[in-house]
Scaffold this motif. Structure first.
Motif, PDB file in Angstrom:
ATOM      1  N   VAL A  78    -127.908   1.862-127.385  1.00  0.00           N
ATOM      2  CA  VAL A  78    -128.058   2.045-125.944  1.00  0.00           C
ATOM      3  C   VAL A  78    -127.117   3.141-125.450  1.00  0.00           C
ATOM      4  O   VAL A  78    -126.004   3.300-125.954  1.00  0.00           O
ATOM      5  N   THR A  79    -127.580   3.909-124.474  1.00  0.00           N
ATOM      6  CA  THR A  79    -126.699   4.844-123.785  1.00  0.00           C
ATOM      7  C   THR A  79    -127.104   4.920-122.322  1.00  0.00           C
ATOM      8  O   THR A  79    -128.141   4.390-121.907  1.00  0.00           O
ATOM      9  N   TYR A  80    -126.250   5.580-121.555  1.00  0.00           N
ATOM     10  CA  TYR A  80    -126.481   5.778-120.123  1.00  0.00           C
ATOM     11  C   TYR A  80    -126.689   7.258-119.858  1.00  0.00           C
ATOM     12  O   TYR A  80    -125.994   8.103-120.431  1.00  0.00           O
ATOM     13  N   HIS A  81    -127.661   7.580-118.997  1.00  0.00           N
ATOM     14  CA  HIS A  81    -127.822   8.931-118.484  1.00  0.00           C
ATOM     15  C   HIS A  81    -127.724   8.880-116.967  1.00  0.00           C
ATOM     16  O   HIS A  81    -128.220   7.934-116.336  1.00  0.00           O
ATOM     17  N   GLY A  82    -127.120   9.906-116.397  1.00  0.00           N
ATOM     18  CA  GLY A  82    -127.023   9.950-114.949  1.00  0.00           C
ATOM     19  C   GLY A  82    -126.524  11.295-114.459  1.00  0.00           C
ATOM     20  O   GLY A  82    -126.232  12.197-115.249  1.00  0.00           O
ATOM     21  N   PRO A  83    -126.427  11.444-113.144  1.00  0.00           N
ATOM     22  CA  PRO A  83    -125.952  12.699-112.559  1.00  0.00           C
ATOM     23  C   PRO A  83    -124.585  13.082-113.122  1.00  0.00           C
ATOM     24  O   PRO A  83    -123.739  12.218-113.394  1.00  0.00           O
ATOM     25  N   GLY A  84    -124.377  14.365-113.291  1.00  0.00           N
ATOM     26  CA  GLY A  84    -123.104  14.853-113.819  1.00  0.00           C
ATOM     27  C   GLY A  84    -123.040  14.885-115.334  1.00  0.00           C
ATOM     28  O   GLY A  84    -122.010  15.243-115.904  1.00  0.00           O
ATOM     29  N   GLN A  85    -124.126  14.545-115.980  1.00  0.00           N
ATOM     30  CA  GLN A  85    -124.188  14.544-117.443  1.00  0.00           C
ATOM     31  C   GLN A  85    -125.170  15.625-117.894  1.00  0.00           C
ATOM     32  O   GLN A  85    -126.297  15.681-117.407  1.00  0.00           O
ATOM     33  N   LEU A  86    -124.734  16.487-118.813  1.00  0.00           N
ATOM     34  CA  LEU A  86    -125.630  17.512-119.348  1.00  0.00           C
ATOM     35  C   LEU A  86    -126.460  16.916-120.474  1.00  0.00           C
ATOM     36  O   LEU A  86    -125.925  16.447-121.477  1.00  0.00           O
ATOM     37  N   ILE A  87    -127.776  16.955-120.288  1.00  0.00           N
ATOM     38  CA  ILE A  87    -128.719  16.506-121.308  1.00  0.00           C
ATOM     39  C   ILE A  87    -129.324  17.735-121.970  1.00  0.00           C
ATOM     40  O   ILE A  87    -129.763  18.663-121.294  1.00  0.00           O
ATOM     41  N   GLY A  88    -129.364  17.735-123.296  1.00  0.00           N
ATOM     42  CA  GLY A  88    -130.009  18.810-124.035  1.00  0.00           C
ATOM     43  C   GLY A  88    -131.055  18.256-124.981  1.00  0.00           C
ATOM     44  O   GLY A  88    -130.746  17.374-125.795  1.00  0.00           O
ATOM     45  N   TYR A  89    -132.285  18.724-124.839  1.00  0.00           N
ATOM     46  CA  TYR A  89    -133.375  18.315-125.722  1.00  0.00           C
ATOM     47  C   TYR A  89    -133.850  19.539-126.523  1.00  0.00           C
ATOM     48  O   TYR A  89    -134.713  20.301-126.072  1.00  0.00           O
ATOM     49  N   PRO A  90    -133.292  19.760-127.714  1.00  0.00           N
ATOM     50  CA  PRO A  90    -133.754  20.871-128.545  1.00  0.00           C
ATOM     51  C   PRO A  90    -135.074  20.508-129.234  1.00  0.00           C
ATOM     52  O   PRO A  90    -135.194  19.448-129.847  1.00  0.00           O
TER      53      PRO A  90
END
Length: 227
Positions: A78-90
């Motif tokens: 499990v992880t958390y995603h939210g504002p202020g986090q850089l997500i990278g999908y290569p």
């Protein structure tokens, strides 16, 4: 990594997780079919918890903030995603000597470690664990998928993230894991966009691309940028 040609990068701003997953799926199919080249989708998500394949839902220990939960086809817990986090999908095709999942993971970590160094942060790895750490705290998580040797899903790096959301989960299924962020460590304001500019340069260098193409923020524009 062996020498590669151009990497198309799109900074999509804040994008709903479900919409981002649909875009990934479309780009993945296009990359497998050879209709586009290698692409990096960079963005932030609204609040969401995601569970990888086979992840234990018990690692969401509370959800008093009623954060949406999604189970997806990446590896990891499990992880958390939210504002202020850089997500990278290569979305990259691994070929030849680069058809090595462990090598790919280590290169993702190296790219993030190098980008963090540009902000004066001494980050590194922890033995037998995936992701990036600063001292005893984790700053970036990785959860990938690979289909026909083409990558999707990716990494999440905390820039100015509200770290209190991680209190509701056992991050990455690691008991006692505490998270940190670029802003917490540097004690200064750093935007996701600012960090993303450094991250794309580090990624291109580590993965040995000779050119970065900046694309628009829609699937048609991404398709057009690659051919």
């Amino acid at each position: 990594m062996d020498a590669r040609g151009a990497l198309t990068v799109a900074n999509l701003g804040v994008l709903d997780y479900d919409a981002a997953l649909a875009m990934q799926s479309e780009m993945l199919a296009a990359r497998i079919d050879g209709r586009v080249g290698d692409t990096m989708l960079m963005m932030e998500h609204p609040h969401v918890f995601t569970l990888g394949r086979g992840a234990d839902e018990g690692f969401i220990v509370s959800n008093t903030k009623t954060v949406p939960v999604r189970r997806v086809s990446r590896g990891g817990q499990v992880t958390y995603h939210g504002p202020g986090q850089l997500i990278g999908y290569p979305i990259l095709k691994l070929e030849g000597r680069d058809r090595d999942v462990t090598k790919y993971l280590r290169c993702l970590e190296t790219a993030m470690i190098d980008a963090l160094a540009k902000f004066g942060i001494d980050a590194g790895r922890r033995e037998k664990m995936t992701g990036v750490w600063v001292g005893g705290r984790k700053i970036a998580s990785i959860g990938i998928g690979i289909r026909r040797w083409t990558t999707w899903h990716g990494f999440a790096l905390n820039v100015s993230t509200d770290l209190s959301y991680f209190d509701s989960i056992v991050p990455c299924g690691i008991e006692g894991c505490r998270m940190t962020s670029v802003c917490e460590i540097t004690n200064r304001a750093v935007s996701v966009r600012e960090f993303a500019e450094t991250m794309r340069e580090s990624f291109a260098r580590v993965f040995n691309y000779d050119e970065i193409i900046l694309a628009g923020a829609s699937t048609p524009e991404l398709m057009a940028s690659d051919g």
